[in-house]
Design a protein around this motif. Structure first.
Motif, PDB file in Angstrom:
ATOM      1  N   ASP B   7      -3.593  34.314 127.039  1.00 31.63           N
ATOM      2  CA  ASP B   7      -3.994  35.505 126.287  1.00 31.63           C
ATOM      3  C   ASP B   7      -4.006  36.747 127.162  1.00 31.63           C
ATOM      4  O   ASP B   7      -4.570  37.777 126.770  1.00 31.63           O
ATOM      5  CB  ASP B   7      -5.372  35.289 125.657  1.00 31.63           C
ATOM      6  CG  ASP B   7      -5.368  34.120 124.689  1.00 31.63           C
ATOM      7  OD1 ASP B   7      -4.464  34.065 123.851  1.00 31.63           O
ATOM      8  OD2 ASP B   7      -6.264  33.268 124.791  1.00 31.63           O
ATOM      9  N   HIS B   8      -3.426  36.636 128.356  1.00 31.36           N
ATOM     10  CA  HIS B   8      -3.189  37.802 129.228  1.00 31.36           C
ATOM     11  C   HIS B   8      -4.422  38.338 129.946  1.00 31.36           C
ATOM     12  O   HIS B   8      -4.455  39.490 130.323  1.00 31.36           O
ATOM     13  CB  HIS B   8      -2.476  38.927 128.460  1.00 31.36           C
ATOM     14  CG  HIS B   8      -1.235  38.458 127.766  1.00 31.36           C
ATOM     15  ND1 HIS B   8      -0.054  38.232 128.418  1.00 31.36           N
ATOM     16  CD2 HIS B   8      -1.012  38.120 126.465  1.00 31.36           C
ATOM     17  CE1 HIS B   8       0.861  37.798 127.561  1.00 31.36           C
ATOM     18  NE2 HIS B   8       0.297  37.717 126.363  1.00 31.36           N
ATOM     19  N   GLU B   9      -5.464  37.462 130.130  1.00 31.76           N
ATOM     20  CA  GLU B   9      -6.536  37.854 131.046  1.00 31.76           C
ATOM     21  C   GLU B   9      -6.165  37.376 132.447  1.00 31.76           C
ATOM     22  O   GLU B   9      -5.452  36.384 132.599  1.00 31.76           O
ATOM     23  CB  GLU B   9      -7.875  37.211 130.655  1.00 31.76           C
ATOM     24  CG  GLU B   9      -8.479  37.736 129.371  1.00 31.76           C
ATOM     25  CD  GLU B   9      -8.058  36.938 128.150  1.00 31.76           C
ATOM     26  OE1 GLU B   9      -7.453  35.860 128.319  1.00 31.76           O
ATOM     27  OE2 GLU B   9      -8.306  37.416 127.014  1.00 31.76           O
ATOM     28  N   ILE B  22      -7.726  42.443 132.230  1.00 34.02           N
ATOM     29  CA  ILE B  22      -6.474  42.162 131.532  1.00 34.02           C
ATOM     30  C   ILE B  22      -5.299  42.408 132.483  1.00 34.02           C
ATOM     31  O   ILE B  22      -5.375  43.242 133.378  1.00 34.02           O
ATOM     32  CB  ILE B  22      -6.312  42.980 130.232  1.00 34.02           C
ATOM     33  CG1 ILE B  22      -6.140  44.474 130.499  1.00 34.02           C
ATOM     34  CG2 ILE B  22      -7.507  42.740 129.302  1.00 34.02           C
ATOM     35  CD1 ILE B  22      -5.671  45.259 129.266  1.00 34.02           C
ATOM     36  N   HIS B  25       0.778  43.290 132.629  1.00 30.48           N
ATOM     37  CA  HIS B  25       1.692  43.126 131.489  1.00 30.48           C
ATOM     38  C   HIS B  25       0.977  43.489 130.180  1.00 30.48           C
ATOM     39  O   HIS B  25       1.521  44.192 129.335  1.00 30.48           O
ATOM     40  CB  HIS B  25       2.198  41.682 131.443  1.00 30.48           C
ATOM     41  CG  HIS B  25       2.973  41.353 130.202  1.00 30.48           C
ATOM     42  ND1 HIS B  25       4.284  41.711 130.038  1.00 30.48           N
ATOM     43  CD2 HIS B  25       2.610  40.714 129.054  1.00 30.48           C
ATOM     44  CE1 HIS B  25       4.698  41.305 128.850  1.00 30.48           C
ATOM     45  NE2 HIS B  25       3.709  40.696 128.231  1.00 30.48           N
ATOM     46  N   ALA B  26      -0.277  43.004 130.031  1.00 33.35           N
ATOM     47  CA  ALA B  26      -1.037  43.289 128.803  1.00 33.35           C
ATOM     48  C   ALA B  26      -1.290  44.785 128.670  1.00 33.35           C
ATOM     49  O   ALA B  26      -1.156  45.349 127.581  1.00 33.35           O
ATOM     50  CB  ALA B  26      -2.358  42.531 128.827  1.00 33.35           C
ATOM     51  N   GLU B  28       0.479  47.205 129.839  1.00 40.56           N
ATOM     52  CA  GLU B  28       1.739  47.871 129.470  1.00 40.56           C
ATOM     53  C   GLU B  28       2.044  47.686 127.990  1.00 40.56           C
ATOM     54  O   GLU B  28       2.478  48.608 127.303  1.00 40.56           O
ATOM     55  CB  GLU B  28       2.900  47.306 130.302  1.00 40.56           C
ATOM     56  CG  GLU B  28       2.967  47.911 131.696  1.00 40.56           C
ATOM     57  CD  GLU B  28       3.878  47.131 132.634  1.00 40.56           C
ATOM     58  OE1 GLU B  28       4.614  46.230 132.157  1.00 40.56           O
ATOM     59  OE2 GLU B  28       3.835  47.416 133.845  1.00 40.56           O
ATOM     60  N   GLN B  29       1.817  46.463 127.509  1.00 36.89           N
ATOM     61  CA  GLN B  29       2.100  46.193 126.095  1.00 36.89           C
ATOM     62  C   GLN B  29       1.164  46.977 125.170  1.00 36.89           C
ATOM     63  O   GLN B  29       1.573  47.455 124.123  1.00 36.89           O
ATOM     64  CB  GLN B  29       1.966  44.691 125.800  1.00 36.89           C
ATOM     65  CG  GLN B  29       3.095  43.855 126.388  1.00 36.89           C
ATOM     66  CD  GLN B  29       4.442  44.236 125.836  1.00 36.89           C
ATOM     67  OE1 GLN B  29       4.607  44.443 124.642  1.00 36.89           O
ATOM     68  NE2 GLN B  29       5.431  44.369 126.705  1.00 36.89           N
ATOM     69  N   LEU B  30      -0.095  47.089 125.574  1.00 37.41           N
ATOM     70  CA  LEU B  30      -1.070  47.818 124.758  1.00 37.41           C
ATOM     71  C   LEU B  30      -0.746  49.303 124.676  1.00 37.41           C
ATOM     72  O   LEU B  30      -0.941  49.939 123.660  1.00 37.41           O
ATOM     73  CB  LEU B  30      -2.458  47.693 125.377  1.00 37.41           C
ATOM     74  CG  LEU B  30      -3.344  46.556 124.936  1.00 37.41           C
ATOM     75  CD1 LEU B  30      -4.610  46.556 125.775  1.00 37.41           C
ATOM     76  CD2 LEU B  30      -3.712  46.698 123.462  1.00 37.41           C
ATOM     77  N   VAL B  54     -10.684  45.803 123.851  1.00 39.41           N
ATOM     78  CA  VAL B  54      -9.900  46.891 124.432  1.00 39.41           C
ATOM     79  C   VAL B  54      -9.025  47.462 123.324  1.00 39.41           C
ATOM     80  O   VAL B  54      -8.424  46.724 122.551  1.00 39.41           O
ATOM     81  CB  VAL B  54      -9.090  46.404 125.657  1.00 39.41           C
ATOM     82  CG1 VAL B  54      -8.168  45.248 125.307  1.00 39.41           C
ATOM     83  CG2 VAL B  54      -8.278  47.536 126.272  1.00 39.41           C
ATOM     84  N   SER B  61      -7.745  44.992 120.419  1.00 38.95           N
ATOM     85  CA  SER B  61      -7.549  43.610 120.856  1.00 38.95           C
ATOM     86  C   SER B  61      -8.845  43.038 121.395  1.00 38.95           C
ATOM     87  O   SER B  61      -9.616  43.749 122.038  1.00 38.95           O
ATOM     88  CB  SER B  61      -6.514  43.540 121.985  1.00 38.95           C
ATOM     89  OG  SER B  61      -5.324  44.144 121.593  1.00 38.95           O
TER      90      SER B  61
END
Lengths: 401, 122
Positions: B7-9, B22, B25-26, B28-30, B54, B61
């Motif tokens: 889950d990208h933690e 986080i 990558h997370a 950047e995606q957010l 966040v 998310s």
């Protein structure tokens, strides 16, 4: 974390896989990809959600300089009277009377080249779509209206208009035209350097003009709250026109993400969210779109319901909401009175980059719609205080001559 | 060594506690982060529980506890200035510090190479 963004991305990827054949593209699709846009399906089109700047900077850039939006997914069409010859005496009145059977707006009184924001209605006075209606600019075009409708609604709208106006008017969708929006305080200067004269053009007016041999329809309007233009141009000329605009250092490409936060701060409605077939223009707080003559005359779908709401006030009303603190209240958030009674729901909400805080709009019971009133928003199970506020959240800066 | 969840933690050992946040990558995606909500110090979570929130301009998310344990620190700096999460997600913009109740849970998480491969795949 469950990246909401990752979910958006996954939906986009699935969209590509499941709908690869069905997804439509605009004439600027190749340009979006060259500009590094993140693409996602929207209303059946593969559209840019954001470019390299990202949503926040794209939003602020539009308010500070100028943003270029591809809105070619929207439906453009000419509606022409078939009762008299185009350009004949009374031709405008014929086409105005025809379209006024579907919309509550004052179309008869439009001057040549004038435009109005309006809504298509169902028999309950509910909004089937919102649209722009423009009268042709030249005398020889009397009897012709230029319509711009939402992408997701266009097939339905076209069917409704054709069926209702059969024998009175002919609808010609302009599928070979792109639509670009240039928005922001620098828009007039930038466009005027390419098409001299547009800087003086009136707000909510359209003119047929020429750019580098290409015929363009330039309208001074937009959906960001800023001064700006929408330019209709033949698909084959769209990319070089967009590139000529982007060559100016003040112009950046802006995706649907910032388009949404800009229109939300401007207090403008997103069809399908803030306006639906279950809401009337009175409830939607866009009664300005109902012409004065039409309030008494009626003659549009659901007129008796809308007239009653205009007289007695609606049961519920779309209002602006300013949450205290920093937590955004998203679409669907429940609205409670301070004593805990359910009074409505948020229909659009998020973070306003120019406001530097959360902003939202939603429907509340009319008894709670007064400006300044306190309400509670249920965000992730917690009750957060918010205030009913006037919209827009950021002042409109339209060109007033 | 830094480990990552599906889950990208991220989780990183820091003395006798674990730093959690986080992944780059997370972040950047957010996109631009505009809101962070962190748990109170002293609260305990089981692995996989909703622990923090966040939000970017685009979306909200949940952030899940990557390991079970008690919150011993929360990074107020990212609550005051959420944009820090985009600037240095795996460094100064950590979310919380957790006192692990079962450090063996870390064995099930991905190392950096495995996580990189995972993000490329998904």
């Amino acid at each position: 974390m469950t990246a909401g963004a990752a979910a958006v991305k996954a939906a986009a990827v699935m969209g590509h896989m499941l709908m690869a054949d069905a997804l439509r593209t605009t004439p600027l699709h190749a340009l979006h990809q060259r500009l590094g846009a993140k693409m996602a399906p929207f209303a059946g089109y593969d559209m840019p959600v954001q470019y390299r700047l990202g949503v926040l900077k794209e939003h602020l850039h539009t308010r500070e300089k100028a943003g270029l939006f591809d809105v070619s997914h929207m439906g453009q069409a000419f509606l022409t009277t078939t009762e008299v010859e185009k350009g004949a005496d009374g031709a405008h009145e014929k086409i105005a009377d025809a379209i006024e059977t579907l919309v509550p707006g004052e179309i008869r009184k439009l001057k040549r080249g004038g435009m109005r924001y309006s809504v298509l209605l169902n028999d309950a006075g509910g909004i089937v779509d919102d649209l722009m209606i423009t009268r042709a600019a030249m005398a020889e075009g009397d009897g012709v209206l230029f319509l711009v409708v939402n992408a997701a609604c266009k097939e339905n709208d076209y069917r409704l208009i054709e069926e209702t106006l059969e024998g009175r008017a002919r609808l010609d969708p302009l599928d070979d035209r792109a639509l670009l929006a240039l928005q922001g305080p620098a828009a007039a200067g930038v466009l005027n350097a390419m098409i001299p004269g547009v800087a003086d053009q009136k707000f909510m007016s359209m003119r047929p003009l020429e750019w580098d041999g290409a015929f363009v329809l330039v309208s001074r309007c937009g959906y960001t709250g800023e001064d700006g233009f929408e330019i209709s141009i033949e698909a084959k000329n769209a990319e070089r026109f967009a590139e000529a605009l982007l060559a100016h250092p003040d112009v950046a490409p802006i995706g649907l993400g910032a388009r949404d936060s800009l229109r939300l701060e401007a207090g403008l409605c997103l069809y399908g969210h803030d306006l639906t077939p279950e809401t009337t223009p009175v409830e939607g707080n866009i009664a300005f779109a109902i012409g004065k003559r039409r309030r008494t005359e009626g003659g549009f779908p659901g007129a008796s319901i809308i007239q009653r709401q205009l007289g007695d006030g609606p049961q519920r009303l779309r209002v602006g909401l300013e949450p205290e603190g920093r937590a955004p209240a998203r679409e669907g958030t429940e609205i409670l009175s301070t004593d805990g009674a359910a009074i409505g729901r948020v229909t659009s909400g998020g973070f306003g980059p120019t406001c530097e805080g959360p902003v939202a709009m939603g429907y509340v019971d009319a008894s709670h719609a007064a400006t300044g009133g306190e309400v509670h928003l249920v965000v992730r199970g917690k009750t957060l205080p918010a205030r009913v506020v006037d919209m827009p959240f950021t002042p409109h800066r339209y060109f007033r001559g | 060594m830094t480990k990552y969840t599906n889950d990208h933690e991220f989780v990183r050992e820091d003395g006798d506690v674990y730093v959690v946040g986080i992944s780059k990558h997370a972040a950047e995606q957010l996109g631009d982060v505009v809101f962070v909500e962190l748990p109170e110090i002293g609260k305990s979570f089981s692995k996989g529980d909703d622990m923090a929130v966040v939000e970017s301009v685009k979306a909200a998310s949940d952030v899940y506890a990557p390991i079970s344990g008690e919150i011993v620190a929360a990074n107020a700096a990212i609550v005051d200035e959420p944009a820090k999460v985009n600037e240095d997600p795996e460094g100064s913009a950590w979310f919380v510090k957790i006192k692990a109740s079962d450090p063996a849970e870390l064995d099930a998480l991905m190392d950096e190479a495995a996580y990189t491969a995972f993000t490329v795949e998904s």
